[in-house]
Motif scaffolding. Sequence first.
Motif, PDB file in Angstrom:
ATOM      1  N   GLN A 113      38.686  30.652  45.140  1.00 43.32           N
ATOM      2  CA  GLN A 113      39.534  32.112  44.449  1.00 43.32           C
ATOM      3  C   GLN A 113      38.720  33.338  43.613  1.00 43.32           C
ATOM      4  O   GLN A 113      39.186  33.835  42.991  1.00 43.32           O
ATOM      5  CB  GLN A 113      40.338  30.792  43.791  1.00 43.32           C
ATOM      6  N   ALA A 114      37.689  33.436  43.647  1.00 46.75           N
ATOM      7  CA  ALA A 114      36.666  33.630  42.947  1.00 46.75           C
ATOM      8  C   ALA A 114      36.365  35.350  43.650  1.00 46.75           C
ATOM      9  O   ALA A 114      36.777  36.746  43.529  1.00 46.75           O
ATOM     10  CB  ALA A 114      34.948  33.277  43.012  1.00 46.75           C
ATOM     11  N   ALA A 115      36.581  34.833  44.892  1.00 46.79           N
ATOM     12  CA  ALA A 115      36.703  36.435  45.932  1.00 46.79           C
ATOM     13  C   ALA A 115      37.445  36.401  46.393  1.00 46.79           C
ATOM     14  O   ALA A 115      37.283  36.086  47.791  1.00 46.79           O
ATOM     15  CB  ALA A 115      35.006  36.516  46.511  1.00 46.79           C
ATOM     16  N   PRO A 116      38.672  36.854  46.545  1.00 55.42           N
ATOM     17  CA  PRO A 116      39.642  36.209  47.499  1.00 55.42           C
ATOM     18  C   PRO A 116      39.910  37.514  48.768  1.00 55.42           C
ATOM     19  O   PRO A 116      40.119  37.266  49.554  1.00 55.42           O
ATOM     20  CB  PRO A 116      41.127  36.570  47.219  1.00 55.42           C
ATOM     21  N   ASP A 117      39.430  38.423  49.109  1.00 55.47           N
ATOM     22  CA  ASP A 117      39.387  39.461  49.763  1.00 55.47           C
ATOM     23  C   ASP A 117      38.212  39.059  51.012  1.00 55.47           C
ATOM     24  O   ASP A 117      37.816  39.681  51.972  1.00 55.47           O
ATOM     25  CB  ASP A 117      38.857  41.208  49.515  1.00 55.47           C
ATOM     26  N   ASP A 118      37.360  37.955  50.453  1.00 55.28           N
ATOM     27  CA  ASP A 118      36.136  37.551  51.799  1.00 55.28           C
ATOM     28  C   ASP A 118      36.646  36.812  52.818  1.00 55.28           C
ATOM     29  O   ASP A 118      37.233  35.305  52.328  1.00 55.28           O
ATOM     30  CB  ASP A 118      34.993  36.837  50.194  1.00 55.28           C
ATOM     31  N   LYS A 119      36.300  36.766  53.806  1.00 63.81           N
ATOM     32  CA  LYS A 119      37.047  36.305  55.246  1.00 63.81           C
ATOM     33  C   LYS A 119      35.984  35.540  55.855  1.00 63.81           C
ATOM     34  O   LYS A 119      35.950  34.901  56.760  1.00 63.81           O
ATOM     35  CB  LYS A 119      37.595  37.250  56.118  1.00 63.81           C
ATOM     36  N   ARG A 120      34.012  36.310  55.830  1.00 66.35           N
ATOM     37  CA  ARG A 120      33.297  35.686  56.254  1.00 66.35           C
ATOM     38  C   ARG A 120      32.746  34.735  55.726  1.00 66.35           C
ATOM     39  O   ARG A 120      32.316  34.443  55.107  1.00 66.35           O
ATOM     40  CB  ARG A 120      32.410  37.182  56.817  1.00 66.35           C
ATOM     41  N   ILE A 121      32.283  33.493  57.143  1.00 69.27           N
ATOM     42  CA  ILE A 121      31.172  32.181  56.903  1.00 69.27           C
ATOM     43  C   ILE A 121      30.406  32.191  58.253  1.00 69.27           C
ATOM     44  O   ILE A 121      30.897  32.769  59.205  1.00 69.27           O
ATOM     45  CB  ILE A 121      31.959  31.242  56.168  1.00 69.27           C
ATOM     46  N   SER A 122      29.772  31.948  57.723  1.00 69.97           N
ATOM     47  CA  SER A 122      28.016  31.422  59.073  1.00 69.97           C
ATOM     48  C   SER A 122      28.312  29.912  58.652  1.00 69.97           C
ATOM     49  O   SER A 122      27.729  28.656  58.035  1.00 69.97           O
ATOM     50  CB  SER A 122      26.564  31.855  59.064  1.00 69.97           C
ATOM     51  N   LEU A 123      27.860  29.522  60.198  1.00 68.37           N
ATOM     52  CA  LEU A 123      28.307  27.817  61.175  1.00 68.37           C
ATOM     53  C   LEU A 123      26.412  27.901  61.130  1.00 68.37           C
ATOM     54  O   LEU A 123      26.357  28.101  62.430  1.00 68.37           O
ATOM     55  CB  LEU A 123      29.047  27.325  60.807  1.00 68.37           C
TER      56      LEU A 123
END
Length: 176
Positions: A113-123
């Motif tokens: 909700q704070a950064a709706p355009d962010d789509k990346r995450i690392s596991l």
Amino acid sequence: MMQGIAKNTRRAMRRAKRRRGTELNLVSMIDVLTVLVFFLLVNQIGVSVLGIELPGPPVASAEPPPEQQDLSVIVREGGLTLADNNAPLAEYPKTAQGYEYAALVAKLLELKQAAPDDKRISLMLEPGISYETLVSLMDAVRSDSATPGSSGAELFPQVSVGVAPDAAPTATGAQP
């Protein structure tokens, strides 16, 4: 040299020799032209090939670029750690039922909700973590549909996988 050969045979040999000399070897010419065209295409600077425009040099701006989130979930035998730019945001210890995916998803919803355009995450997985854990975690961070009664919102669909960094040393082992 050709005295012992009949006149007609000598003529035929001269004609054959002339014919062979006038033939062009097109295969070798095509090979050379192909290499030449490839070389010219690769080495052209400032020319647009196939409509692709390369970016120019960076332009200096007065304001610094906005800091992007670099979210990662570090998976260890003892639990999960959510980090942003290598700074821990939240830790979720492993319980008798397993990892706390629901709590992780709730925190990820806040961050989304704070950064709706962010789509990346690392596991980042510690060696020895099971494949089933990886798949469950990927399902949890991609969308909110893994949680019962959820809205099914898209969270971070672009998932990358890596090896977890070494655990930070504890303060009890520090020497004066």
